[in-house]
Design an enzyme around this catalytic site. Structure first.
Site, short mmCIF file in Angstrom:
data_model
loop_
_atom_site.label_atom_id
_atom_site.label_comp_id
_atom_site.label_asym_id
_atom_site.label_seq_id
_atom_site.Cartn_x
_atom_site.Cartn_y
_atom_site.Cartn_z
N SER A 165 3.38 3.06 2.43
CA SER A 165 4.03 2.79 3.71
C SER A 165 3.93 3.97 4.68
O SER A 165 3.81 3.77 5.89
CB SER A 165 5.49 2.38 3.51
OG SER A 165 6.17 3.37 2.79
N GLY A 188 0.87 -1.17 0.00
CA GLY A 188 0.00 0.00 0.00
C GLY A 188 0.90 1.21 0.00
O GLY A 188 1.87 1.26 -0.76
N CYS A 225 5.92 -5.61 -0.05
CA CYS A 225 6.07 -4.26 -0.60
C CYS A 225 6.08 -3.21 0.52
O CYS A 225 7.02 -3.17 1.29
CB CYS A 225 5.01 -4.04 -1.66
SG CYS A 225 5.54 -2.84 -2.87
N HIS A 262 3.74 -8.41 -5.08
CA HIS A 262 2.38 -8.55 -4.51
C HIS A 262 1.80 -9.93 -4.84
O HIS A 262 1.08 -10.06 -5.84
CB HIS A 262 1.46 -7.49 -5.11
CG HIS A 262 1.63 -6.13 -4.55
ND1 HIS A 262 0.82 -5.62 -3.57
CD2 HIS A 262 2.53 -5.16 -4.83
CE1 HIS A 262 1.21 -4.38 -3.26
NE2 HIS A 262 2.25 -4.09 -4.02
N ARG A 268 5.57 0.09 -7.86
CA ARG A 268 6.45 1.04 -7.14
C ARG A 268 7.22 0.27 -6.05
O ARG A 268 7.20 0.61 -4.86
CB ARG A 268 5.63 2.17 -6.50
CG ARG A 268 5.23 3.24 -7.50
CD ARG A 268 4.80 4.51 -6.80
NE ARG A 268 3.71 4.26 -5.89
CZ ARG A 268 3.62 4.78 -4.67
NH1 ARG A 268 4.56 5.56 -4.19
NH2 ARG A 268 2.58 4.50 -3.92
N GLU A 276 -0.65 -11.41 -3.58
CA GLU A 276 -2.12 -11.44 -3.44
C GLU A 276 -2.82 -11.00 -4.72
O GLU A 276 -4.03 -11.14 -4.84
CB GLU A 276 -2.55 -10.58 -2.24
CG GLU A 276 -2.62 -9.07 -2.47
CD GLU A 276 -1.26 -8.38 -2.58
OE1 GLU A 276 -0.21 -9.08 -2.52
OE2 GLU A 276 -1.23 -7.14 -2.75
N1 GLN Z 1 6.06 2.67 -2.91
C1 GLN Z 1 5.16 2.35 -1.88
C2 GLN Z 1 5.62 2.90 -0.54
O1 GLN Z 1 6.67 3.41 -0.43
C3 GLN Z 1 4.97 0.86 -1.75
C4 GLN Z 1 4.26 0.34 -2.96
C5 GLN Z 1 3.50 -0.91 -2.74
O2 GLN Z 1 3.25 -1.35 -1.61
N2 GLN Z 1 3.08 -1.48 -3.82
O3 GLN Z 1 4.90 2.82 0.41
#
Ligand code: GLN
Length: 200
Positions: free
Chosen positions: A47, A45, A77, A168, A131, A170
């Site tokens: 962070s 998500g 992630c 990810h 990302r 999921e």
């Molecule tokens: N780039 C996001 C972050 O720094 C993480 C991206 C993701 O969880 N898909 O929180």
């Protein structure tokens, strides 16, 4: 029961994946929800948002205490970003001694998919990187087991009671990474249970 930190991000799909594995999944939003868990997923998500709200809901301290005491925790992630360490925002929980660099492949449009060979599985796993962060594992980092790389970059690793994925799992129908985590939790999955009852 396996918990999923349900503050922001991809928690609903992790709950679905765990239920499809045949285990009971619980959304975790307050400290009481941590009671009796066999494992915890910290989803992807944003962070910075997850860090802020987890703190606001009084969850950061009890969560970190349980993790330090050995609760199996799977960070994907943004979840992996929080579990690791790093100088950039957000303030990390530093439960795993691996530096995790945020947005290391670039912005949203640099997101990508790749079929990656992960050590525990025979067939490649279709990994979705959004990302995504990079794990900086120095040489033979003691206690850190790299379970898969995309090019040179470690994308799945295990350290003590922690499992970290830069991708990810999921977002695909493939349950193998969730099953791997459930093994780490000592929870039998539906697949294993039907195999065990196969001869009856
Ligand atoms: N780039 C996001 C972050 O720094 C993480 C991206 C993701 O969880 N898909 O929180």
């Amino acid at each position: 029961v396996v918990g999923v930190l349900a503050i922001q991000g991809s928690f609903a799909l992790h709950v679905q994946s765990l239920r499809r594995c045949g285990v009971e999944a619980r959304e975790v939003r307050k400290p009481a929800n941590l009671e009796g868990l066999r494992g915890l997923v910290v989803p992807g998500g944003e962070s910075t948002v997850i860090a802020l709200l987890t703190q606001k809901y009084g969850l950061t301290q009890p969560l970190c205490e349980r993790a330090r005491a050995g609760l199996p925790v799977f960070g994907t992630c943004a979840g992996a970003i929080l579990l690791g360490r790093g100088e950039e925002r957000p303030e990390r929980w530093s439960l795993v001694d691996v530096e995790v660099e945020r947005n290391a492949y670039g912005t949203q449009i640099e997101s990508f998919c790749a079929d990656v060979k992960l050590a525990p599985f025979r067939e490649p796993f279709h990994c979705v990187f959004i990302r995504a962060p990079k794990f900086h594992v120095a040489g033979e980092a003691p206690g850190v087991e790299v379970l898969g790389r995309c090019g040179q970059d470690p994308v799945l690793l295990r350290s003590r009671n922690f499992l970290l994925a830069a991708f990810h799992p999921e977002l695909t129908a493939d349950l193998r990474v969730h099953q791997l985590f459930l093994e780490q939790c000592g929870v039998s999955t539906a697949a294993e249970m039907s195999a065990q009852s196969g001869g009856m």
